[in-house]
Write an enzyme that holds these catalytic residues in place. Structure first.
Site, PDB file in Angstrom:
ATOM      1  N   SER A 183       0.945  -1.240   0.145  1.00 39.39           N
ATOM      2  CA  SER A 183       0.105  -0.229   0.072  1.00 39.39           C
ATOM      3  C   SER A 183       1.003   1.206   0.030  1.00 39.39           C
ATOM      4  O   SER A 183       2.154   1.111   0.373  1.00 39.39           O
ATOM      5  CB  SER A 183      -0.875  -0.241   1.584  1.00 39.39           C
ATOM      6  OG  SER A 183      -1.471   1.242   1.563  1.00 39.39           O
ATOM      7  N   TYR A 220      -1.876  -1.081  10.751  1.00 33.30           N
ATOM      8  CA  TYR A 220      -1.958  -1.269   9.060  1.00 33.30           C
ATOM      9  C   TYR A 220      -0.847  -0.964   8.614  1.00 33.30           C
ATOM     10  O   TYR A 220      -0.096  -1.612   7.710  1.00 33.30           O
ATOM     11  CB  TYR A 220      -3.033  -0.393   8.691  1.00 33.30           C
ATOM     12  CG  TYR A 220      -3.305  -0.704   6.969  1.00 33.30           C
ATOM     13  CD1 TYR A 220      -3.992  -1.941   6.536  1.00 33.30           C
ATOM     14  CD2 TYR A 220      -2.950   0.365   6.098  1.00 33.30           C
ATOM     15  CE1 TYR A 220      -3.933  -2.111   5.324  1.00 33.30           C
ATOM     16  CE2 TYR A 220      -3.329   0.090   4.758  1.00 33.30           C
ATOM     17  CZ  TYR A 220      -3.789  -1.075   4.534  1.00 33.30           C
ATOM     18  OH  TYR A 220      -3.756  -1.377   3.101  1.00 33.30           O
TER      19      TYR A 220
HETATM   20  N1  LIG Z   1      -8.525   0.118  -1.495  1.00 38.70           N
HETATM   21  C1  LIG Z   1      -7.555   0.757  -1.166  1.00 38.70           C
HETATM   22  O1  LIG Z   1      -7.549   2.009  -1.050  1.00 38.70           O
HETATM   23  C2  LIG Z   1      -6.023  -0.043  -0.919  1.00 38.70           C
HETATM   24  C3  LIG Z   1      -4.869   0.873  -1.028  1.00 38.70           C
HETATM   25  C4  LIG Z   1      -3.894   0.231  -0.681  1.00 38.70           C
HETATM   26  C5  LIG Z   1      -3.613  -0.955  -0.128  1.00 38.70           C
HETATM   27  N2  LIG Z   1      -4.874  -2.110  -0.623  1.00 38.70           N
HETATM   28  C6  LIG Z   1      -4.821  -3.306  -0.288  1.00 38.70           C
HETATM   29  O2  LIG Z   1      -5.455  -4.044  -1.303  1.00 38.70           O
HETATM   30  C7  LIG Z   1      -5.753  -5.505  -1.091  1.00 38.70           C
HETATM   31  C8  LIG Z   1      -7.342  -5.689  -1.179  1.00 38.70           C
HETATM   32  O3  LIG Z   1      -8.004  -4.763  -0.751  1.00 38.70           O
HETATM   33  P1  LIG Z   1      -9.456  -4.034  -1.408  1.00 38.70           P
HETATM   34  O4  LIG Z   1      -9.106  -2.722  -1.668  1.00 38.70           O
HETATM   35  O5  LIG Z   1      -9.622  -4.782  -2.821  1.00 38.70           O
HETATM   36  O6  LIG Z   1     -10.452  -4.122  -0.137  1.00 38.70           O
HETATM   37  P2  LIG Z   1     -11.777  -5.092  -0.232  1.00 38.70           P
HETATM   38  O7  LIG Z   1     -12.624  -4.735  -1.338  1.00 38.70           O
HETATM   39  O8  LIG Z   1     -12.314  -4.903   1.238  1.00 38.70           O
HETATM   40  O9  LIG Z   1     -11.157  -6.703  -0.503  1.00 38.70           O
HETATM   41  C9  LIG Z   1     -10.457  -7.132   0.479  1.00 38.70           C
HETATM   42  C10 LIG Z   1     -10.288  -8.646   0.417  1.00 38.70           C
HETATM   43  O10 LIG Z   1      -9.680  -9.325   1.152  1.00 38.70           O
HETATM   44  C11 LIG Z   1     -10.443 -10.349   2.120  1.00 38.70           C
HETATM   45  N3  LIG Z   1     -10.191 -10.922   3.420  1.00 38.70           N
HETATM   46  C12 LIG Z   1     -10.119  -9.986   4.346  1.00 38.70           C
HETATM   47  N4  LIG Z   1      -9.927 -10.789   5.749  1.00 38.70           N
HETATM   48  C13 LIG Z   1      -9.693 -12.071   4.831  1.00 38.70           C
HETATM   49  C14 LIG Z   1      -9.067 -13.450   5.548  1.00 38.70           C
HETATM   50  N5  LIG Z   1      -8.843 -13.659   6.869  1.00 38.70           N
HETATM   51  N6  LIG Z   1      -8.859 -14.292   4.694  1.00 38.70           N
HETATM   52  C15 LIG Z   1      -9.222 -14.243   3.269  1.00 38.70           C
HETATM   53  N7  LIG Z   1      -9.387 -13.039   2.771  1.00 38.70           N
HETATM   54  C16 LIG Z   1      -9.832 -11.920   3.620  1.00 38.70           C
HETATM   55  C17 LIG Z   1     -11.999  -9.853   2.011  1.00 38.70           C
HETATM   56  O11 LIG Z   1     -13.056 -10.886   1.984  1.00 38.70           O
HETATM   57  P3  LIG Z   1     -14.422 -10.792   2.706  1.00 38.70           P
HETATM   58  O12 LIG Z   1     -15.262 -10.385   1.519  1.00 38.70           O
HETATM   59  O13 LIG Z   1     -14.617 -12.332   3.244  1.00 38.70           O
HETATM   60  O14 LIG Z   1     -14.385  -9.616   3.657  1.00 38.70           O
HETATM   61  C18 LIG Z   1     -11.766  -9.079   0.630  1.00 38.70           C
HETATM   62  O15 LIG Z   1     -12.094 -10.156  -0.459  1.00 38.70           O
HETATM   63  C19 LIG Z   1      -5.706  -5.309   0.384  1.00 38.70           C
HETATM   64  O16 LIG Z   1      -4.348  -6.048   1.025  1.00 38.70           O
HETATM   65  C20 LIG Z   1      -5.402  -3.880   0.862  1.00 38.70           C
HETATM   66  O17 LIG Z   1      -4.675  -3.618   2.003  1.00 38.70           O
HETATM   67  C21 LIG Z   1      -6.283  -1.354  -0.713  1.00 38.70           C
END
Ligand SMILES: NC(=O)c1ccc[n+]([C@@H]2O[C@H](COP(=O)([O-])OP(=O)(O)OC[C@H]3O[C@@H](n4cnc5c(N)ncnc54)[C@H](OP(=O)(O)O)[C@@H]3O)[C@@H](O)[C@H]2O)c1
Length: 281
Positions: free
Chosen positions: A135, A148
């Protein structure tokens, strides 16, 4: 065609990646918490890409799920592992519960470390590629985000070290460093403590809540699709880099860190964050 495993495929970048990879002809192992019971998530893809899509349960904190995935890949090749699953816990260090802090590290750090460890034989065999979601918070600290940030800094160190370790086996490792994108990330984020107006941090909590609300509703947000398509390009590159930043915000952090001495970067970002988090309304 190559086989790609995606963790956290039930929403956001993970779900987008599964769909886009299937469209490009990849074989995709989509994994998620209780995914088999969530039939609606890939209803369309299951129908359209019958022979390319496999869905498996994987809670990255579940030893049983991890073992089943390890078994599945014992006799199968794995070309690309995308460690995407993750979430955020926010709150002041002084007030976050130990339980929440451990949960943050279980998912964002140990989930990545242990899954990678289990799948390395299959990845080594295929001379594969590991793609880890870090991130912009893996590049700089942020108030009320220490847990985080610490997990994403850990993923940066883990990935860089691993890339050197796996070079003799031609396994590549890349980091994805997105800025703020409108996925389910903000909704899924949790406070690490009970919210209280008596807290000495209540002003910072209030300002962070406002900041997050503004980011969640501002017009013209950064599009998650640019990260998804960017990751696919990285998979297709012969000599991928270790770090890839996405979004103007992440680029700005990278750029500032590149051109400025550390002390100046800390002074400028510290001043901006102080006024953002401590302003009175
Ligand atoms: N969006 C942003 O602004 C942003 C910025 C920087 C980095 N990121 C990173 O990008 C990655 C994806 O995030 P996203 O933005 O796509 O958010 P998201 O839409 O909330 O997706 C997160 C995913 O992780 C899954 N997850 C959470 N806990 C888990 C566990 N114990 N085992 C397996 N799966 C789990 C969630 O599953 P459930 O549906 O079961 O909850 C969901 O499928 C993350 O690593 C996040 O830190 C995001």
């Amino acid at each position: 065609m190559k086989t790609v495993l995606v963790t956290g495929a039930t929403s956001g970048f993970g779900k987008g990646l599964v769909t886009a990879l299937l469209e490009k002809g990849y074989n995709v192992v989509a994994t998620g918490r209780s995914l088999i019971g969530r039939q609606d998530v890939f209803a369309h893809e299951r129908e359209k890409y019958k022979t390319q899509l496999v869905e498996l349960d994987l809670d990255v904190t579940s030893a049983a799920d991890m073992k089943a995935i390890e078994e599945y890949f014992r006799q199968r090749p794995l070309d690309v592992l995308i460690n995407n699953a993750g979430f955020a816990i926010f709150g002041p260090v002084e007030e976050c519960s130990e339980e929440k802090l451990r949960k943050q590290f279980e998912v964002n750090v140990f989930g990545v470390f242990l899954l990678t460890q289990k799948l390395l034989p299959a990845l080594r065999h295929a001379k594969g590629h590991i793609i880890n979601f870090s991130s912009a918070f893996g590049l700089m600290g942020f108030p009320l985000s220490s847990a985080y940030c610490a997990t994403k800094f850990a993923i940066e160190g883990f990935s860089e070290s691993l890339s050197y370790e796996l070079k003799p086996f031609s396994v590549k490792v890349s980091l994805i460093e997105p800025g703020g994108y409108r996925t389910n990330f903000n909704n899924a984020a949790e406070w690490g403590m009970e919210l209280s107006t008596n807290s000495v941090y209540s002003r910072q909590v209030k300002n962070y809540t406002r900041l997050r609300q503004n980011l969640a509703t501002r017009p013209n947000p950064q599009r998650p699709e640019e990260v998804v398509q960017g990751v696919i390009k990285i998979i297709q590159t012969n000599n991928p880099k270790i770090n890839y930043s996405f979004g103007k915000d992440a680029f700005l952090v990278r750029f500032m860190k590149k051109i400025m001495p550390r002390s100046l970067f800390h002074r400028i970002s510290g001043k901006a964050l102080y006024s953002q988090f401590n302003k009175e309304h």
